[in-house]
Design an enzyme around this catalytic site. Structure first.
Site, PDB file in Angstrom:
ATOM      1  N   ASP A 259      14.626  27.623 -69.604  1.00 49.87           N
ATOM      2  CA  ASP A 259      14.610  28.571 -68.031  1.00 49.87           C
ATOM      3  C   ASP A 259      13.367  28.867 -66.895  1.00 49.87           C
ATOM      4  OD1 ASP A 259      16.072  30.199 -66.385  1.00 49.87           O
ATOM      5  OD2 ASP A 259      17.758  31.388 -67.684  1.00 49.87           O
TER       6      ASP A 259
ATOM      7  N   GLU B 217      19.672  26.058 -60.509  1.00 49.55           N
ATOM      8  CA  GLU B 217      20.798  27.521 -59.667  1.00 49.55           C
ATOM      9  C   GLU B 217      21.009  27.148 -58.159  1.00 49.55           C
ATOM     10  OE1 GLU B 217      21.970  31.600 -60.659  1.00 49.55           O
ATOM     11  OE2 GLU B 217      19.785  31.016 -60.181  1.00 49.55           O
TER      12      GLU B 217
ATOM     13  N   HIS C  35      25.302  34.241 -67.873  1.00 54.56           N
ATOM     14  CA  HIS C  35      25.148  35.524 -68.326  1.00 54.56           C
ATOM     15  C   HIS C  35      25.124  36.363 -66.970  1.00 54.56           C
ATOM     16  CE1 HIS C  35      22.356  33.574 -66.336  1.00 54.56           C
ATOM     17  NE2 HIS C  35      21.272  34.407 -65.943  1.00 54.56           N
ATOM     18  N   ASP C  36      25.785  35.898 -65.665  1.00 53.07           N
ATOM     19  CA  ASP C  36      25.570  36.649 -64.269  1.00 53.07           C
ATOM     20  C   ASP C  36      27.466  36.891 -64.386  1.00 53.07           C
ATOM     21  OD1 ASP C  36      22.776  36.955 -64.064  1.00 53.07           O
ATOM     22  OD2 ASP C  36      22.052  34.955 -62.840  1.00 53.07           O
TER      23      ASP C  36
ATOM     24  N   ASP D  72      16.015  28.227 -62.378  1.00 49.43           N
ATOM     25  CA  ASP D  72      16.295  29.808 -61.676  1.00 49.43           C
ATOM     26  C   ASP D  72      16.842  30.113 -60.456  1.00 49.43           C
ATOM     27  OD1 ASP D  72      17.447  32.731 -62.899  1.00 49.43           O
ATOM     28  OD2 ASP D  72      15.822  32.970 -61.689  1.00 49.43           O
TER      29      ASP D  72
HETATM   30  O1  TEU Z   1      19.981  34.965 -60.845  1.00 47.86           O
HETATM   31  C1  TEU Z   1      19.884  34.592 -59.053  1.00 47.86           C
HETATM   32  C2  TEU Z   1      21.189  35.799 -58.696  1.00 47.86           C
HETATM   33  O2  TEU Z   1      20.907  35.323 -57.467  1.00 47.86           O
HETATM   34  C3  TEU Z   1      21.815  36.174 -59.145  1.00 47.86           C
HETATM   35  O3  TEU Z   1      21.464  37.633 -59.208  1.00 47.86           O
HETATM   36  C4  TEU Z   1      23.243  36.528 -58.542  1.00 47.86           C
HETATM   37  O4  TEU Z   1      23.455  36.694 -57.329  1.00 47.86           O
HETATM   38  C5  TEU Z   1      23.627  37.173 -59.536  1.00 47.86           C
HETATM   39  O5  TEU Z   1      23.674  37.331 -60.596  1.00 47.86           O
HETATM   40  C6  TEU Z   1      25.315  37.374 -58.824  1.00 47.86           C
HETATM   41  O6  TEU Z   1      25.845  37.546 -60.394  1.00 47.86           O
HETATM   42  C7  TEU Z   1      19.664  34.383 -61.218  1.00 47.86           C
HETATM   43  C8  TEU Z   1      19.474  34.549 -63.021  1.00 47.86           C
HETATM   44  O7  TEU Z   1      20.496  33.726 -63.206  1.00 47.86           O
HETATM   45  C9  TEU Z   1      19.767  36.460 -62.721  1.00 47.86           C
HETATM   46  O8  TEU Z   1      19.723  36.664 -64.173  1.00 47.86           O
HETATM   47  C10 TEU Z   1      18.678  36.909 -62.381  1.00 47.86           C
HETATM   48  O9  TEU Z   1      18.652  38.342 -62.220  1.00 47.86           O
HETATM   49  C11 TEU Z   1      17.922  36.441 -60.641  1.00 47.86           C
HETATM   50  O10 TEU Z   1      17.975  34.793 -60.592  1.00 47.86           O
HETATM   51  C12 TEU Z   1      16.026  36.953 -60.433  1.00 47.86           C
HETATM   52  O11 TEU Z   1      15.326  36.018 -61.183  1.00 47.86           O
END
Ligand code: TEU
Length: 540
Positions: free
Chosen positions: A101, A244, A318-319, A202
């Protein structure tokens, strides 16, 4: 040029590991690299080709590793660099690649660069980050952080603000600074030399930002930066990259992934992910999913990239909340609906991603008070919305539906204490349903969700049709999602009833062979009825 480059990642299936929640071997309650090494044989049984590893670098864990304080060292809780080297080597023995990542939109505020930068305006690292003077005694503008509140944090010592599009412990790097880009490239080469299989990037769409014009995503220099990075790093290796990119449209996705442009292998697009939120609002503002919209959006992505881009396929990460709880039925049809979503996605064109626990149908974990929540995004939103007058009940409902902790509860391995995840106190609650939903039980049951995933992966390996075939959406009632894949004279029909009700279905097609099903498929598809969540793939 054709998109049929026969790259390994075009026929691969990836598995995402959130190391913190995967397998603890030391009793700390936090997963570790040794735990992943111990589970490689399990992943090999599933049949995956690569692992996307959520961040394992040194981090104070304000955002669970997405705030990195040293890109070339391993988080204490997870182990050592020797463990990491062993993981790469052990995975390789099983033909599994490790995808790192890459979190380079921002660092942690505890990264050496930021500690230096904070020392003053003359510090050589100052310009590694984005600093601005106050405007009329306030923040330079009203840019907001994804994690609530202003994206600008005031630094008393220098009298300036720095930008953080995420938490204030995640200061944004200044990509306009060439030295920053060079340092990132050097770090990427460090990992490439170790033999990793590529990078998941990311929020890569944010690195071209122009904060003064409030441009965050898709800035004008974004693609120049990616070309430069490709040339200086991964372009020299047989690896994959996936960006992403929250705001990507098919046209934007082509800019990233058209092989002629030499940028990325593919991007994660999130158009379907937003279908259960109110237009123009936040993910917390809930709306019911219309199946018809899901069909239209996914089909658009299947057909519109053509020869100029490559899809990624996912329901979970994971989000995001667990798919079986989100759009399936995690009660009476948990197994059937989990299989239906798996079949639907894995027969599409693109590279599929499985998120840990998805292969056994893990579900969301509903909380009743905010004290049970670890995720910074949910916690900050809770306080923000409370102060705006939302009711507690309403906010908790949003968190239970969309909160990121839903996906982050520990992996459910067996019926032993804490689902076999840890012998200590788990960092986040284990879902009590682990006594019924776990890997051990899944492996013993030939009809489990696990074996549907295993078979889907095998079908992809054995059949070029799944990788290269044309896609065509079929006309059906709203709650049935059906499409045909066609390749070199072969035709596969994919059908899934995405509802708790029986649905009328009719097709003139004659079944030659049943490839996969989650319950017995009717012999004759003419004027028939599909049971709730019934799904199958047949050759016609
Ligand atoms: O996620 C990008 C992001 O914009 C997320 O915060 C998203 O908006 C939200 O979770 C939607 O459900 C990436 C990573 O995947 C996330 O885990 C990180 O917190 C974020 O970037 C910051 O690095």
């Amino acid at each position: 040029m054709t998109i049929k480059q026969n790259k390994w990642w075009q026929s691969a299936v990836l598995y995402q590991i959130y190391p913190r929640s995967f397998q603890d071997t030391t009793g700390t309650g936090v997963g570790d690299l040794r735990g992943i090494i111990n589970r490689l044989d399990y992943l090999n049984t599933l049949g995956i080709n690569a692992i996307w590893l959520s961040p394992v670098y040194k981090s104070p864990n304000d955002d669970n590793g997405y705030d990195i304080s040293d890109y070339e060292d391993i988080m204490d809780e997870f182990g050592t660099m020797a463990d990491m080297d062993e993981l790469i080597a052990e995975a390789k023995k099983r033909d599994i690649r490790i995808i790192m990542d890459l979190v380079v939109n921002h660092t942690s505020d505890e990264h050496a660069w930021f500690i230096e930068a904070k020392k003053g305006k003359d510090n050589p690292y100052r310009d590694f980050y984005i600093w601005r003077d106050p405007v009329n005694g306030e923040a330079p503008n009203d840019l907001e952080s994804t994690f609530s509140g202003s994206a600008w944090e005031f630094d008393e010592a220098s009298g300036q603000y720095y930008l953080h599009l995420f938490s204030k412990k995640q200061p944004d790097l200044n990509w306009e600074n060439e030295t920053v880009r060079q340092k990132v490239n050097e770090m990427m080469n460090f990992w490439l030399e170790k033999g990793v299989g590529g990078f998941r990037m990311d929020v890569i769409d944010l690195v071209g930002k122009i904060p003064d014009q409030k441009i965050t995503g898709n800035g004008p220099k974004l693609h120049d930066y990616l070309k430069e990075m490709n040339q200086a790093t991964f372009g020299n290796y047989d690896v994959m990259t996936v960006g992403e990119t929250w705001g990507a449209t098919p046209e934007i996705a082509k800019l990233y992934s058209n092989p002629e442009r030499e940028e990325l292998s593919m991007v994660f697009q999130f158009e379907h992910v937003g279908l259960d939120e109110q237009a123009g609002k936040q993910k917390w503002d809930l709306k019911k999913l219309e199946m018809e919209e899901l069909k239209q959006v996914l089909s658009k992505w299947q057909t519109s990239l053509g020869n100029e881009g490559w899809n990624s396929l996912f329901w979970n990460n994971h989000d995001l909340p667990r798919i079986v709880s989100r759009w399936g039925n995690d009660k009476e049809y948990r197994v059937e609906s989990a299989k239906a979503f798996a079949i639907l996605l894995h027969m599409m064109k693109g590279t599929p991603y499985i998120y840990q626990g998805e292969e056994i149908g893990m579900t969301n974990y509903p909380i009743s008070t905010i004290d049970e929540v670890e995720d910074i995004e949910s916690v900050n939103m809770y306080h923000d919305r409370l102060s705006q007058g939302y009711s507690k009940e309403e906010i908790i409902k949003s968190i239970n539906t969309k909160g990121r902790d839903n996906a982050r509860t520990p992996m459910q391995w067996d019926t032993s204490l804490n689902a076999g995840f840890t012998t200590g106190k788990p960092w986040l609650h284990v879902n009590p349903n682990y006594t019924e939903i776990n890997v051990e039980i899944a492996l013993e049951d030939k009809n489990s969700i696990f074996y549907t995933y295993q078979k889907l992966i095998q079908l992809r390996k054995d059949n070029p049709l799944v990788i290269w075939g044309e896609y065509e959406l079929q006309e059906t009632v709203a709650n049935i999602f059906s499409y045909i894949r066609e390749y070199e004279g072969k035709k596969w029909l994919v059908v899934a009833n995405l509802s708790d009700e029986k649905q009328k279905y009719s097709s003139d097609a004659t079944i030659k062979d049943i490839l996969i099903e989650n319950m017995p498929t009717p012999n004759d598809l003419k004027e028939t009825e599909l049971l709730p969540w019934q799904a199958f793939v047949v050759e016609i």
